[in-house]
Design a protein around this motif. Structure first.
Motif, short mmCIF file in Angstrom:
data_model
loop_
_atom_site.label_atom_id
_atom_site.label_comp_id
_atom_site.label_asym_id
_atom_site.label_seq_id
_atom_site.Cartn_x
_atom_site.Cartn_y
_atom_site.Cartn_z
N TYR A 62 0.68 -1.17 -0.05
CA TYR A 62 0.00 0.11 -0.04
C TYR A 62 0.87 1.25 -0.11
N HIS B 290 -6.99 8.00 1.72
CA HIS B 290 -7.02 6.41 1.43
C HIS B 290 -8.08 6.00 0.22
N ILE C 203 -8.37 -0.69 0.55
CA ILE C 203 -7.79 -1.56 1.89
C ILE C 203 -9.14 -2.22 2.58
N GLU D 64 -10.62 -5.12 5.53
CA GLU D 64 -10.36 -5.29 6.91
C GLU D 64 -9.02 -5.88 7.44
N ASP E 2 -6.12 -6.12 6.12
CA ASP E 2 -4.94 -5.61 5.94
C ASP E 2 -5.09 -4.13 6.97
N PHE E 3 -6.16 -3.56 6.82
CA PHE E 3 -6.38 -2.65 8.13
C PHE E 3 -5.92 -3.00 9.48
N ASN E 4 -6.47 -3.96 9.88
CA ASN E 4 -6.23 -4.67 11.24
C ASN E 4 -4.94 -4.95 11.46
N THR F 59 -2.33 -3.44 9.69
CA THR F 59 -1.54 -2.21 9.95
C THR F 59 -1.72 -1.79 11.35
N ARG G 35 -11.68 4.46 11.36
CA ARG G 35 -11.65 3.18 10.65
C ARG G 35 -12.41 3.11 9.42
N ILE H 193 -11.10 4.51 6.25
CA ILE H 193 -10.11 3.79 5.50
C ILE H 193 -10.36 2.69 4.94
N ILE H 194 -11.24 1.83 5.74
CA ILE H 194 -11.53 0.55 4.84
C ILE H 194 -12.66 0.77 3.82
#
Length: 129
Positions: free
Chosen positions: A45, A81, A86, A88, A90-92, A94, A123, A126-127
């Motif tokens: 990313y 973003h 992105i 969930e 990959d967010f988690n 990060t 959150r 971003i997701i």
């Protein structure tokens, strides 16, 4: 008698102070950038990112979020973003890297939880998947 602090100072016992003010925040952001650089999933990313621009922006953003003497005037999390798709997982992941960076820099778990609580409302911005 109450004494008002000038607008450019952080409030007593702010999260900004608890992370070590500017030096601590820079150390945290540098550790986070190193975590990202070593991670194959999340680095994808960031591979086109100007690291110095990201660093400066993230320091300013975190300074503002943690009640430091900064006002973040950059793009919103949604703007930053957009188009990144992105998910969930990959967010988690990060967030896990940020937690690792906080641990690496000696930020106590109760302070980590307060920082994450401040960031959690972003959150949804971003997701995207």
């Amino acid at each position: 008698m109450l004494i008002a602090l000038p607008a450019c100072q952080s409030s007593p016992n702010s999260l900004y102070q608890q992370v070590g003010e500017q030096a601590g925040l820079e150390k945290l952001v540098d550790a986070f950038i190193n975590q990202i650089g070593k991670d194959d999933v999340v680095f994808a990313y960031f591979k086109q990112t100007n690291v110095s621009h990201f660093r400066a922006g993230f320091i300013a953003h975190m300074c503002d979020v943690l009640d430091g003497p900064c006002t973040y005037e950059g793009d919103s999390m949604a703007q930053i973003h957009t188009g990144m798709q992105i998910n969930e997982h990959d967010f988690n992941h990060t967030v896990d890297l940020l937690i690792a960076a906080m641990s690496e820099t000696g930020i106590a778990h109760p302070i980590q939880n307060k920082i994450l609580a401040r960031l959690a409302p972003m959150r949804a911005q971003i997701i995207k998947i």
